[in-house]
Motif scaffolding. Structure first.
Motif, PDB file in Angstrom:
ATOM      1  N   TYR A  70       3.582  10.623  35.245  1.00  0.00           N
ATOM      2  CA  TYR A  70       4.952  10.623  35.731  1.00  0.00           C
ATOM      3  C   TYR A  70       5.771   9.592  34.952  1.00  0.00           C
ATOM      4  O   TYR A  70       5.259   8.555  34.550  1.00  0.00           O
ATOM      5  CB  TYR A  70       5.011  10.219  37.206  1.00  0.00           C
ATOM      6  CG  TYR A  70       4.483  11.217  38.194  1.00  0.00           C
ATOM      7  CD1 TYR A  70       3.138  11.222  38.562  1.00  0.00           C
ATOM      8  CD2 TYR A  70       5.331  12.145  38.790  1.00  0.00           C
ATOM      9  CE1 TYR A  70       2.652  12.129  39.492  1.00  0.00           C
ATOM     10  CE2 TYR A  70       4.854  13.060  39.727  1.00  0.00           C
ATOM     11  CZ  TYR A  70       3.526  13.036  40.073  1.00  0.00           C
ATOM     12  OH  TYR A  70       3.061  13.935  41.003  1.00  0.00           O
ATOM     13  N   GLN A  92       9.083   7.236  35.646  1.00  0.00           N
ATOM     14  CA  GLN A  92       9.960   6.773  36.721  1.00  0.00           C
ATOM     15  C   GLN A  92      10.966   5.778  36.169  1.00  0.00           C
ATOM     16  O   GLN A  92      10.586   4.716  35.679  1.00  0.00           O
ATOM     17  CB  GLN A  92       9.155   6.135  37.850  1.00  0.00           C
ATOM     18  CG  GLN A  92      10.012   5.768  39.058  1.00  0.00           C
ATOM     19  CD  GLN A  92       9.235   5.094  40.159  1.00  0.00           C
ATOM     20  OE1 GLN A  92       8.239   4.432  39.915  1.00  0.00           O
ATOM     21  NE2 GLN A  92       9.687   5.257  41.402  1.00  0.00           N
ATOM     22  N   GLN A 129      14.715   5.584  40.871  1.00  0.00           N
ATOM     23  CA  GLN A 129      14.626   7.045  40.901  1.00  0.00           C
ATOM     24  C   GLN A 129      13.234   7.485  41.341  1.00  0.00           C
ATOM     25  O   GLN A 129      12.283   6.713  41.327  1.00  0.00           O
ATOM     26  CB  GLN A 129      14.934   7.637  39.522  1.00  0.00           C
ATOM     27  CG  GLN A 129      16.363   7.405  39.065  1.00  0.00           C
ATOM     28  CD  GLN A 129      16.649   8.079  37.743  1.00  0.00           C
ATOM     29  OE1 GLN A 129      15.957   9.022  37.333  1.00  0.00           O
ATOM     30  NE2 GLN A 129      17.675   7.604  37.052  1.00  0.00           N
ATOM     31  N   ALA A 130      13.131   8.735  41.719  1.00  0.00           N
ATOM     32  CA  ALA A 130      11.836   9.301  42.060  1.00  0.00           C
ATOM     33  C   ALA A 130      10.996   9.495  40.805  1.00  0.00           C
ATOM     34  O   ALA A 130      11.534   9.678  39.711  1.00  0.00           O
ATOM     35  CB  ALA A 130      12.024  10.637  42.768  1.00  0.00           C
ATOM     36  N   PRO A 131       9.689   9.461  40.951  1.00  0.00           N
ATOM     37  CA  PRO A 131       8.842   9.794  39.802  1.00  0.00           C
ATOM     38  C   PRO A 131       9.100  11.227  39.349  1.00  0.00           C
ATOM     39  O   PRO A 131       9.249  12.128  40.171  1.00  0.00           O
ATOM     40  CB  PRO A 131       7.425   9.655  40.363  1.00  0.00           C
ATOM     41  CG  PRO A 131       7.563   8.813  41.573  1.00  0.00           C
ATOM     42  CD  PRO A 131       8.908   9.106  42.144  1.00  0.00           C
ATOM     43  N   LEU A 150       7.519  14.274  37.147  1.00  0.00           N
ATOM     44  CA  LEU A 150       6.269  14.746  36.559  1.00  0.00           C
ATOM     45  C   LEU A 150       6.494  15.199  35.118  1.00  0.00           C
ATOM     46  O   LEU A 150       7.378  16.011  34.839  1.00  0.00           O
ATOM     47  CB  LEU A 150       5.708  15.904  37.386  1.00  0.00           C
ATOM     48  CG  LEU A 150       4.367  16.468  36.935  1.00  0.00           C
ATOM     49  CD1 LEU A 150       3.253  15.414  37.060  1.00  0.00           C
ATOM     50  CD2 LEU A 150       4.002  17.708  37.748  1.00  0.00           C
ATOM     51  N   MET A 160       9.107   3.169  33.728  1.00  0.00           N
ATOM     52  CA  MET A 160       7.760   2.948  34.237  1.00  0.00           C
ATOM     53  C   MET A 160       7.020   4.270  34.104  1.00  0.00           C
ATOM     54  O   MET A 160       7.556   5.318  34.466  1.00  0.00           O
ATOM     55  CB  MET A 160       7.799   2.508  35.696  1.00  0.00           C
ATOM     56  CG  MET A 160       6.435   2.390  36.355  1.00  0.00           C
ATOM     57  SD  MET A 160       5.584   0.885  35.876  1.00  0.00           S
ATOM     58  CE  MET A 160       6.151  -0.193  37.194  1.00  0.00           C
ATOM     59  N   LEU A 166       3.727   6.255  35.287  1.00  0.00           N
ATOM     60  CA  LEU A 166       2.714   6.234  36.330  1.00  0.00           C
ATOM     61  C   LEU A 166       1.669   7.307  36.078  1.00  0.00           C
ATOM     62  O   LEU A 166       2.014   8.466  35.822  1.00  0.00           O
ATOM     63  CB  LEU A 166       3.350   6.471  37.701  1.00  0.00           C
ATOM     64  CG  LEU A 166       4.348   5.426  38.174  1.00  0.00           C
ATOM     65  CD1 LEU A 166       5.115   5.931  39.388  1.00  0.00           C
ATOM     66  CD2 LEU A 166       3.648   4.123  38.509  1.00  0.00           C
ATOM     67  N   GLN A 203      -2.228  12.125  46.177  1.00  0.00           N
ATOM     68  CA  GLN A 203      -2.337  11.594  44.835  1.00  0.00           C
ATOM     69  C   GLN A 203      -2.586  10.089  44.904  1.00  0.00           C
ATOM     70  O   GLN A 203      -2.010   9.388  45.735  1.00  0.00           O
ATOM     71  CB  GLN A 203      -1.065  11.895  44.037  1.00  0.00           C
ATOM     72  CG  GLN A 203      -0.887  13.386  43.790  1.00  0.00           C
ATOM     73  CD  GLN A 203       0.248  13.705  42.860  1.00  0.00           C
ATOM     74  OE1 GLN A 203       0.656  12.884  42.034  1.00  0.00           O
ATOM     75  NE2 GLN A 203       0.771  14.911  42.967  1.00  0.00           N
ATOM     76  N   PHE A 263      -2.310   6.701  42.775  1.00  0.00           N
ATOM     77  CA  PHE A 263      -1.538   6.197  41.651  1.00  0.00           C
ATOM     78  C   PHE A 263      -2.120   4.915  41.084  1.00  0.00           C
ATOM     79  O   PHE A 263      -2.645   4.062  41.822  1.00  0.00           O
ATOM     80  CB  PHE A 263      -0.093   5.928  42.080  1.00  0.00           C
ATOM     81  CG  PHE A 263       0.726   7.168  42.257  1.00  0.00           C
ATOM     82  CD1 PHE A 263       0.651   7.907  43.429  1.00  0.00           C
ATOM     83  CD2 PHE A 263       1.583   7.599  41.253  1.00  0.00           C
ATOM     84  CE1 PHE A 263       1.402   9.057  43.602  1.00  0.00           C
ATOM     85  CE2 PHE A 263       2.355   8.744  41.417  1.00  0.00           C
ATOM     86  CZ  PHE A 263       2.263   9.473  42.587  1.00  0.00           C
ATOM     87  N   GLY A 267       0.925   1.486  37.081  1.00  0.00           N
ATOM     88  CA  GLY A 267       2.014   1.806  36.160  1.00  0.00           C
ATOM     89  C   GLY A 267       2.029   0.940  34.911  1.00  0.00           C
ATOM     90  O   GLY A 267       1.478  -0.168  34.887  1.00  0.00           O
TER      91      GLY A 267
END
Lengths: 114, 113
Positions: B35, B37, B41-43, B45, B88, B90, B102, B104, B107
């Motif tokens: 991901y 990021q 913000q949202a990760p 994909l 970032m 991830l 999931q 994680f 990062g």
């Protein structure tokens, strides 16, 4: 297509107060729903997951979330906020017609005031 | 004890200079994800592997590539980093694809100068 909406990019509460983070999803079939927490400069960590076994899901650190199909909501709550709860929280949806892909909401940053 | 490990935690590269980020897992999970990021913000994909099968997201730029030489390791290669690639990154794993939790890594924060 599935989607997730988190109402409020920032939420601020006082220590000891109720925490309520809102999440609404769109899906034509009951999906799998998740709440993840992200602390600064860290990856995401699962708080809790809804898999249709029970509508009230209890997670780690005293958090829980209730699945309400009629409202397509999965709000996250904690009765009493602690300073250590300050973090970014992500609601996510997976499964159903969306297949494997996990769709994350935009996130809500929780601030806890002393 | 760590289950998903990412190295390095911070990476500085120059504009246009190729960079590789690494991820390893001790969970023996079939699926590994990358991901991107960006701040607040949202990760997003980029791609994922199910075992050795590579699955690219439609909107992932060609500048991003990935390798999974074995179950435990997965690499993200950025061929020519631009300023917009600072983010970032991830890595995550899951046992199977459908509706799985999931896990994680911490990062890797990439800075492009």
């Amino acid at each position: 297509a599935q989607s997730v909406t988190q109402l409020g990019s920032h939420v601020s509460v006082s220590e000891g107060a109720l925490v309520l983070l809102r999440c609404n999803y769109s899906s034509s079939v009951p999906p799998y729903l998740f709440w993840y927490v992200q602390y600064p400069n860290q990856g995401l960590q699962l708080l809790l997951k809804y898999t249709s076994a029970a509508t009230l899901v209890k997670g780690i650190n005293g958090f829980e979330a209730e699945f309400k199909k009629s409202e397509t909501s999965f709000h996250l709550t904690k009765p009493s906020a602690h300073m250590s709860d300050a973090a970014e929280y992500f609601c996510a949806v997976s499964g159903g017609y969306g297949g494997f892909k996990t769709i994350f909401g935009a996130g809500t940053r929780l601030f806890v005031k002393a | 004890d760590a289950m998903v490990i990412q190295n390095p935690r911070y990476q500085v590269t120059q504009f246009g200079k190729p960079v590789t980020l690494s991820c390893s897992q001790t969970l023996n999970h079939n699926v590994m994800y990358w991901y991107q990021q960006k701040s607040s913000q949202a990760p997003k994909l980029l791609f994922h592997y199910y075992d050795k099968d590579f699955n690219n997201e439609a909107d992932t730029p060609d500048n991003f590539q990935s390798r999974r030489p074995n179950t435990s390791f997965c690499f993200l290669d950025i061929r020519s980093p631009g300023l917009g690639d600072a983010a970032m990154y991830l890595c995550a794993t899951s046992r199977e694809q459908q509706s799985e939790t999931q896990y994680f890594g911490p990062g890797t924060r990439l800075l492009v100068l």
